[in-house]
Design an enzyme around this catalytic site. Sequence first.
Site, PDB file in Angstrom:
ATOM      1  N   LYS A 254       0.867  -1.171   0.000  1.00  0.00           N
ATOM      2  CA  LYS A 254       0.000   0.000   0.000  1.00  0.00           C
ATOM      3  C   LYS A 254       0.908   1.227   0.000  1.00  0.00           C
ATOM      4  CE  LYS A 254      -1.299   2.817   2.367  1.00  0.00           C
ATOM      5  NZ  LYS A 254      -1.006   4.307   2.278  1.00  0.00           N
TER       6      LYS A 254
ATOM      7  N   GLU B 293      10.019   0.809  10.706  1.00  0.00           N
ATOM      8  CA  GLU B 293      11.054   1.829  10.542  1.00  0.00           C
ATOM      9  C   GLU B 293      10.350   3.166  10.723  1.00  0.00           C
ATOM     10  OE1 GLU B 293      12.872   4.782   9.234  1.00  0.00           O
ATOM     11  OE2 GLU B 293      12.788   3.909   7.237  1.00  0.00           O
TER      12      GLU B 293
ATOM     13  N   CYS C 260      14.049  10.245   7.148  1.00  0.00           N
ATOM     14  CA  CYS C 260      13.999   9.893   8.562  1.00  0.00           C
ATOM     15  C   CYS C 260      15.373   9.906   9.205  1.00  0.00           C
ATOM     16  CB  CYS C 260      13.341   8.527   8.747  1.00  0.00           C
ATOM     17  SG  CYS C 260      14.125   7.235   7.756  1.00  0.00           S
TER      18      CYS C 260
ATOM     19  N   GLU D  66      10.406  16.120  14.414  1.00  0.00           N
ATOM     20  CA  GLU D  66      11.111  15.725  13.201  1.00  0.00           C
ATOM     21  C   GLU D  66      10.821  16.784  12.145  1.00  0.00           C
ATOM     22  OE1 GLU D  66      11.983  11.549  10.847  1.00  0.00           O
ATOM     23  OE2 GLU D  66      10.012  11.850  11.730  1.00  0.00           O
TER      24      GLU D  66
END
Length: 515
Positions: free
Chosen positions: A182, A258, A292, A389
């Site tokens: 997906k 992750e 990331c 982040e």
Amino acid sequence: MSDPMNVLAPEHRRLRIGDAWRDAASGATFAVEDPATGKTIAEVADADVVDGLAALDAASTAMAEWAATPPRKRSELLTATYRALTERSEEVARLITLEMGKPLAEARGEVAYGAEFFRWFAEEAVRVEGRYSIAPSGGYRILTVPKPVGPCVFVTPWNFPLAMGARKIAPALAAGCTTITKPAGQTPLTMLFLARIMEEVGVPPGVVNVVTTKRSGEVVSALLADGRTRKLSFTGSTEVGRVLLRQAADNVLRTSMELGGNAALIVCADADLDVALDGAMVAKMRNIGESCIAANRIYVEEPVREEFSARFAERMGALSMGHGLDDGVNVGALIDEASVTKIDELVADAVDRGARVLVGGERPDGPGHFYPPTVLVDVPDDARMLKAEIFGPVAPIISFTSDDEVMAKANDTEHGLAGYVFTRDLQRALRFAEGLDTGMLGINRGLISDPSAPFGGVKQSGIGKEGSHEGILEYLDLTYVAIDLPGPARCSGRPACAPAPPGRPTLPTPSRSRR
């Protein structure tokens, strides 16, 4: 500028389920936009739960035959995928840039990186091994047999639309698993193109299924609730990862997660500043900072803080911003308006708390979702961007005066994905390697991603590893077989065990004093 959409025919903008490209059961579609212009570039099928379960039907049906396919055959198909991606790299790269926004040079790098997962795991496919040993107590033998986990569900992010899917699909197929991917709603086209390539090289129907949808929550939830699903791999935010882990727990699924990062990049006073600047530019600006493992916080030791900050700001200010398909562009568009708004608010918060902007810091007018490369200094510890982040081209610089101080600050986060240290002192580097709470660490290097290395974090940055030999283990269950065989191991009486015939030379027994 040629139209990258020419590589993806309308029939390949549908769902890939089993042996067919099909419309969503409801007939619904959704728009994919170019983030640099805001214009629609394609309409793709918008799957619902019925479509998701149809994909699981296909993956489950194909599972037994694919698991029984000889490893060499699986290896050859993965190698063929690697070659096809390499041969068509320019087409794939332009498609990535169009739907995701990154500069074309970055997209080319992603294609090379993503393709390499297929080559790496083609080699791993034929090296899946169990073991046979004598039980320590004697009397029986221990046999371990690795087996594919089963049908896998993959949820992939928008920032690396090819590589993040490749990093999951390649090891799963190498291990003998079937897959349902997906992709992110913002960037589904690249994954559909990959599915088309894998169909063309001969991957059997039902092994690689792709379900595009704007209703991710309900579709993925239905897949995780079905007992035929045996593995979930997710790359994305920690917040969504927590939700998926709770859902995966109901059927006790194998999971690889992750998740988010908040990487600290540490520049010591003894570092080679040219090397540190090169590394910081890569660690911060790779993928426009939408990574990331991007350097989220840059800590610079006080004696070199001023020089490093000035030179880093000069380099950031020299970057060219624009449409990723245009020549000479270093900084493309961010993925959407929400990302630009978030970054703008983080910069404003830091400035309100006393930070100074050396370069950038002003949101440009549209069209497109752009934010300029930005460097801030004197960023206080309570600035929101040091906890959040950033996921964009903004670099906060913070000074430090001791290793213990910076180690404590770097570890003061729920995340533990990646970090970077620049120093010419080997002992100092090793102390950081042992003291920093990260799954990955670059020493005097700003680029650490490599298909042959284990990628993954600690703390709330994830579970499991992707890439490397460890990556295929995530898709294998291990069956232990106890085989009754009383008595000690002894010669079977075959010719190989017989003593040498008379007169036949034998090797001398070495003296204990020999070296």
